[in-house]
Write an enzyme that holds these catalytic residues in place. Structure first.
Site, mmCIF file in Angstrom:
data_model
loop_
_atom_site.group_PDB
_atom_site.id
_atom_site.type_symbol
_atom_site.label_atom_id
_atom_site.label_comp_id
_atom_site.label_asym_id
_atom_site.label_seq_id
_atom_site.Cartn_x
_atom_site.Cartn_y
_atom_site.Cartn_z
ATOM 1 C CB SER A 28 -0.931 -0.039 1.223
ATOM 2 O OG SER A 28 -1.750 1.111 1.254
ATOM 3 C CE1 TYR B 208 0.095 4.941 -5.700
ATOM 4 C CE2 TYR B 208 0.275 6.586 -3.964
ATOM 5 C CZ TYR B 208 0.727 5.425 -4.573
ATOM 6 O OH TYR B 208 1.814 4.755 -4.046
ATOM 7 C CE LYS C 257 -1.117 1.440 -4.079
ATOM 8 N NZ LYS C 257 -0.133 0.330 -4.207
#
Length: 320
Positions: free
Chosen positions: A156, A183, A187
């Site tokens: 992550s 993003y 994650k």
């Protein structure tokens, strides 16, 4: 030994004295950066590493040092995997299952960051589709190869703090696209996937965790201009100053890969299972957005994790 290790610890320091002979480990993204270093460190300690990469020619060149440093029976084989294509993901998984060789550890390392808006071969937003859904299908399709004592490590990022997942509009069909929001969603999904995979498999002795490697200069940042990088670091440092915490500093690649191998083969399974790790320790839950370290509560929410699993199954058209 699980420690003491920290932000500056390297893969070789974390694995000092560890014999991985007889262990078989899958590492995705084994053609650059953290993936190559992770594979190198594991093979150097005796592990048989299966490196997955989209571009096999690039991977063969990039992993010459992995093969050169393999020791105690360790080695490397490469398999083709394009996480942005479910056809490729399923073909890779099918080949691994057909081979029938179990894995002691899967490190879901590959990913993209801050890409311009785009879609995968299956029509998913690029970052969510590549970073989360590709690994979601791969790992679940090879889950039968994970035996009691095996682990899954999802890479992550502190970038999960940019955004929770959006289960109503995962592909930005209605939401204005922003690179770092996308993003962040992907994650966060990496953490939630680990949480739910751990819940489903821990009774069978298989555990899952998520890790933040730190800020490292790798190909991951290929879409970020120097100006964007400088602005991001400036905003991080401004928040750090107001919170009274340390300023941002880059990690080396061996330091960045250290948390992956620590969580995968060094830390006790019960310590890291269902958790989020950084700097070779389990991170504290930290809701304050001004604090750089720690994990946002939403990323560990078990109900959110179940909901993401169901949404992911719906999106890929497959039940696990």
């Amino acid at each position: 030994m699980a420690g003491p290790f920290g932000a500056q610890s390297t893969t070789d320091e974390v694995l000092a004295g560890v014999d991985l002979s007889g262990k078989r480990i899958l590492v995705t993204g084994a053609s650059a950066g953290l993936g190559v270093e992770t594979a190198r460190a594991l093979a150097a300690h005796g592990a048989q590493v299966v490196g997955a990469a989209r571009d096999l020619d690039k991977a063969r060149t990039a992993t010459e040092e992995v093969r050169a440093q393999a020791a105690n029976g360790g080695g490397l084989e490469l398999v083709e995997l394009d996480l942005a294509s479910l056809a490729s993901v399923r073909a890779c998984a099918a080949a691994l299952v057909a081979a029938g060789k179990p894995f002691d550890l899967v490190i879901a390392n590959a990913g993209v960051m801050a890409t311009p808006f785009g879609k995968t071969a299956d029509g998913f937003e690029t970052q969510f589709g590549t970073n989360h859904l590709g690994h979601f299908v791969l790992v679940n399709r090879i889950a039968s190869l994970l035996q009691p004592g095996s682990r899954l490590v999802n890479l992550s990022s502190a970038g999960h703090r940019f955004s929770d997942v959006d289960l109503e509009d995962p592909n930005f069909g209605h939401t204005p696209y922003a690179e770092f929001v996308a993003y962040g969603r992907s994650k966060t999904a990496n953490v939630l996937f680990a949480v739910e995979f751990d819940r489903r498999h821990k009774a069978g002795g298989v555990r899952a965790t998520a890790v933040h490697p730190g800020g490292i200069r790798t190909e991951l940042g290929r879409y970020m201009t120097p100006e964007v990088t400088e602005q991001l670091i400036s905003s991080i440092n401004a928040a750090a100053q107001s919170a009274g915490t340390e300023a941002f500093s880059w990690k080396t690649i061996p330091q960045g890969a250290a948390t992956s191998v620590w969580a995968g083969v060094v830390a006790p399974a019960d310590l890291v299972g269902g958790r989020y790790c950084e700097d070779c320790h389990v991170a504290a839950i930290e809701a304050d957005p001004a604090v750089r370290g720690g994990v946002q509560p939403y990323a560990l929410d078990p109900e959110r994790a179940r909901a993401l699993w169901a949404k992911s199954e719906e999106m890929v058209g497959e039940r696990f």
